[in-house]
Scaffold this motif. Structure first.
Motif: not given
Length: 300
Positions: A226-234
């Motif tokens: 799974e490729c996951k990009v996140t904008n913030d820790e939440t």
């Protein structure tokens, strides 16, 4: 359990690279993409509801239209807030696009009309057809309202596309063969040193779970990444939970023959990285794709 130092270091590198990516040019491109996408959403909802004269009809076709309708309220309401004022409305349906029942659609429409900002739709109170200038103003205002909420999603989509494209390109450079995507329901579906992009794994108790990259390994083992990009820790909590949910479903159906992995990028809490490794999920980083390719080479 204590967080491993390497998780802290990698998370710090990923965050620094994410911040470096927030340059004015990229930020403007993300904003324009979000506005264009939001304008399309607003235009579709407007037509489906006969220019807001029949909101219920639009919702019995596609509940995603309520995403637009919620922006028309005074003030606009989040999903959780709208659920409080209209319990019959379904957050899940809005997210998936599933149609509301006629009863739920009528209740939702009533709640929307009772809070609607009619300055955005003067043709309704004026009992006339919407003019071109009415529609232009409506789309302009609603697109901005909706884009303000969706800008982070737009940025994440751009980075996610770049992330997946980088993996596909690198696999090709290393001699991996790309196969057409199809539902993987037998162990030999992905031969060694072959891969699929955006495919699905069958599971025993749930609908097939989509996976971003499926890499064939010897003895019919498959890496589901799974490729996951996140904008913030939440945001990272939600993304990591998604990986863990899929990993559990695949493990129940395939046992150890499916190895779950996560390719991470963006702002991610080290504790969430630790949750993955504690669940036996292999963790890789977009800023160190060579480590991923080395891992694959050692498995062949």
């Amino acid at each position: 359990m204590a967080i491993l130092p390497r998780h802290i270091d990698d998370a710090a590198k990923a965050k620094a690279l994410y911040l470096d990516n927030l340059k004015p040019e990229e930020a403007k491109a993300d904003w324009l993409f979000a506005v264009r996408e939001a304008r399309d959403f607003a235009s579709n909802a407007l037509r489906a509801s006969n220019y807001l004269r029949d909101i219920a009809a639009a919702l019995t076709v596609d509940a995603r239209h309520s995403l637009v309708f919620r922006q028309l309220l005074s003030p606009p309401l989040s999903q959780d807030q709208f659920k409080l004022v209209c319990p019959e409305w379904s957050k899940t349906s809005e997210n998936s696009g599933k149609a509301l029942s006629e009863a739920a659609a009528r209740s939702t429409a009533t709640a929307i009309y009772s809070r609607l900002d009619y300055t955005l739709a003067p043709w309704i109170t004026g009992r006339r057809a919407a003019t071109r200038s009415d529609i232009t103003l409506f789309l302009k205002v609603v697109a901005v309202l909706l884009a303000m909420q969706r800008i982070q999603t737009a940025r994440r989509k751009r980075l996610a596309n770049e992330q997946e494209d980088a993996v596909v390109s690198l696999l090709g450079q290393y001699g991996w063969t790309r196969l057409p995507s199809k539902t993987i329901d037998i162990r030999a579906a992905v031969p060694a040193k072959h891969f699929m992009h955006k495919t699905r794994f069958a599971t025993a108790t749930t609908t097939p779970q989509e996976v971003d990259i499926a890499c064939g390994l010897p003895k019919t083992y498959v890496l589901a990444m799974e490729c996951k990009v996140t904008n913030d820790e939440t945001n990272s909590v939600k993304r990591i939970n998604d990986v863990l949910k899929k990993a559990e479903a695949w493990k129940k159906h395939w046992g150890t023959f499916v190895i779950t992995a996560a390719l991470l990028q963006g702002v991610i809490a080290p504790k969430d990285v630790q949750r993955l490794t504690d669940a036996d999920v292999e963790v890789f980083w977009s800023h160190d794709l060579e480590n991923f390719m080395q891992w694959l080479a050692e498995k062949l």
